[in-house]
Scaffold this motif. Structure first.
Motif, PDB file in Angstrom:
ATOM      1  N   GLN A  24      57.434   9.419 115.058  1.00  0.00           N
ATOM      2  CA  GLN A  24      57.750  10.626 114.299  1.00  0.00           C
ATOM      3  C   GLN A  24      58.614  11.537 115.159  1.00  0.00           C
ATOM      4  OE1 GLN A  24      57.022  11.771 111.111  1.00  0.00           O
ATOM      5  NE2 GLN A  24      58.322  13.450 111.709  1.00  0.00           N
ATOM      6  N   LYS A  25      59.710  11.984 114.594  1.00  0.00           N
ATOM      7  CA  LYS A  25      60.527  12.942 115.318  1.00  0.00           C
ATOM      8  C   LYS A  25      59.790  14.268 115.368  1.00  0.00           C
ATOM      9  CE  LYS A  25      63.184  14.556 111.347  1.00  0.00           C
ATOM     10  NZ  LYS A  25      62.749  15.920 111.324  1.00  0.00           N
ATOM     11  N   SER A  26      60.204  15.121 116.222  1.00  0.00           N
ATOM     12  CA  SER A  26      59.576  16.425 116.317  1.00  0.00           C
ATOM     13  C   SER A  26      59.793  17.194 115.014  1.00  0.00           C
ATOM     14  CB  SER A  26      60.196  17.192 117.485  1.00  0.00           C
ATOM     15  OG  SER A  26      59.625  18.461 117.582  1.00  0.00           O
ATOM     16  N   CYS A  27      58.741  17.742 114.484  1.00  0.00           N
ATOM     17  CA  CYS A  27      58.817  18.468 113.216  1.00  0.00           C
ATOM     18  C   CYS A  27      59.257  19.906 113.457  1.00  0.00           C
ATOM     19  CB  CYS A  27      57.457  18.476 112.533  1.00  0.00           C
ATOM     20  SG  CYS A  27      56.833  16.831 112.166  1.00  0.00           S
ATOM     21  N   ASP A  31      62.249  20.567 108.160  1.00  0.00           N
ATOM     22  CA  ASP A  31      61.484  19.568 107.418  1.00  0.00           C
ATOM     23  C   ASP A  31      60.805  20.158 106.179  1.00  0.00           C
ATOM     24  OD1 ASP A  31      61.885  17.258 109.136  1.00  0.00           O
ATOM     25  OD2 ASP A  31      60.699  18.357 110.607  1.00  0.00           O
ATOM     26  N   THR A  55      56.619  19.615 102.913  1.00  0.00           N
ATOM     27  CA  THR A  55      57.280  19.144 104.127  1.00  0.00           C
ATOM     28  C   THR A  55      57.455  17.628 104.086  1.00  0.00           C
ATOM     29  OG1 THR A  55      57.189  19.087 106.541  1.00  0.00           O
ATOM     30  CG2 THR A  55      55.089  19.005 105.397  1.00  0.00           C
ATOM     31  N   CYS A  57      57.619  16.121 106.943  1.00  0.00           N
ATOM     32  CA  CYS A  57      57.029  15.759 108.230  1.00  0.00           C
ATOM     33  C   CYS A  57      55.652  15.141 108.010  1.00  0.00           C
ATOM     34  CB  CYS A  57      56.905  17.014 109.087  1.00  0.00           C
ATOM     35  SG  CYS A  57      56.212  16.700 110.708  1.00  0.00           S
ATOM     36  N   SER A  58      55.275  14.187 108.833  1.00  0.00           N
ATOM     37  CA  SER A  58      53.956  13.574 108.707  1.00  0.00           C
ATOM     38  C   SER A  58      52.853  14.520 109.181  1.00  0.00           C
ATOM     39  CB  SER A  58      53.901  12.259 109.481  1.00  0.00           C
ATOM     40  OG  SER A  58      54.119  12.498 110.845  1.00  0.00           O
ATOM     41  N   CYS A  59      53.216  15.553 109.902  1.00  0.00           N
ATOM     42  CA  CYS A  59      52.250  16.559 110.355  1.00  0.00           C
ATOM     43  C   CYS A  59      52.159  17.682 109.323  1.00  0.00           C
ATOM     44  CB  CYS A  59      52.704  17.200 111.659  1.00  0.00           C
ATOM     45  SG  CYS A  59      52.839  16.074 113.029  1.00  0.00           S
ATOM     46  N   PRO A 122      54.417  22.829 113.657  1.00  0.00           N
ATOM     47  CA  PRO A 122      53.686  21.601 113.295  1.00  0.00           C
ATOM     48  C   PRO A 122      52.253  21.678 113.810  1.00  0.00           C
ATOM     49  CG  PRO A 122      55.291  21.146 115.036  1.00  0.00           C
ATOM     50  CD  PRO A 122      55.474  22.582 114.634  1.00  0.00           C
TER      51      PRO A 122
END
Length: 124
Positions: A24-27, A31, A55, A57-59, A122
């Motif tokens: 995962q890239k930094s959120c 995002d 979002t 983002c996975s977070c 995040p």
């Protein structure tokens, strides 16, 4: 012996690439997406709108601050348990948002508010 080492090096490189390719890239605030749409209601000459925040983002994202100038003049105020509206035109989501749990607010205005995410953190 050198062919075996070269093969192991290639295998290690391939495995490393495969492993980091799914990372995962930094959120960050980029995002977060905000979609605004009309609701088929008008209150005292103000159109009712819904805004959905989510979002990619996975977070989960928390401490989401966004520009919301004009929202403070809404006749139908957003639910305070979901968003804090500052008189300066800066709002803060009162809950975290995620890919699986977007947040929707409803408000009224003569024109849709131009929301823009200013910052977010995040939560992972």
């Amino acid at each position: 012996m050198s062919k075996a080492m070269a093969l192991m090096f290639l295998l290690a490189t391939l495995l490393c690439h495969l492993y980091t390719g799914d990372a995962q890239k930094s959120c960050d605030k980029s995002d977060i997406t905000i979609k605004v749409f009309k609701v088929s209601t008008v209150i005292e000459k103000q159109q009712v709108y819904a805004a959905i925040f989510w979002t990619s983002c996975s977070c989960e994202m928390k401490d989401v601050h966004f520009s919301c100038d004009g929202l403070q003049n809404s006749i139908l105020h957003p639910d305070r348990s979901m968003v804090d509206v500052d008189r300066s035109g800066i709002c803060t989501l009162a809950r975290t948002i995620s890919m699986k749990s977007p947040l929707q607010i409803t408000y009224s205005s003569e024109a849709p508010v131009n929301f823009r995410v200013l910052s977010a953190t995040p939560a992972c």
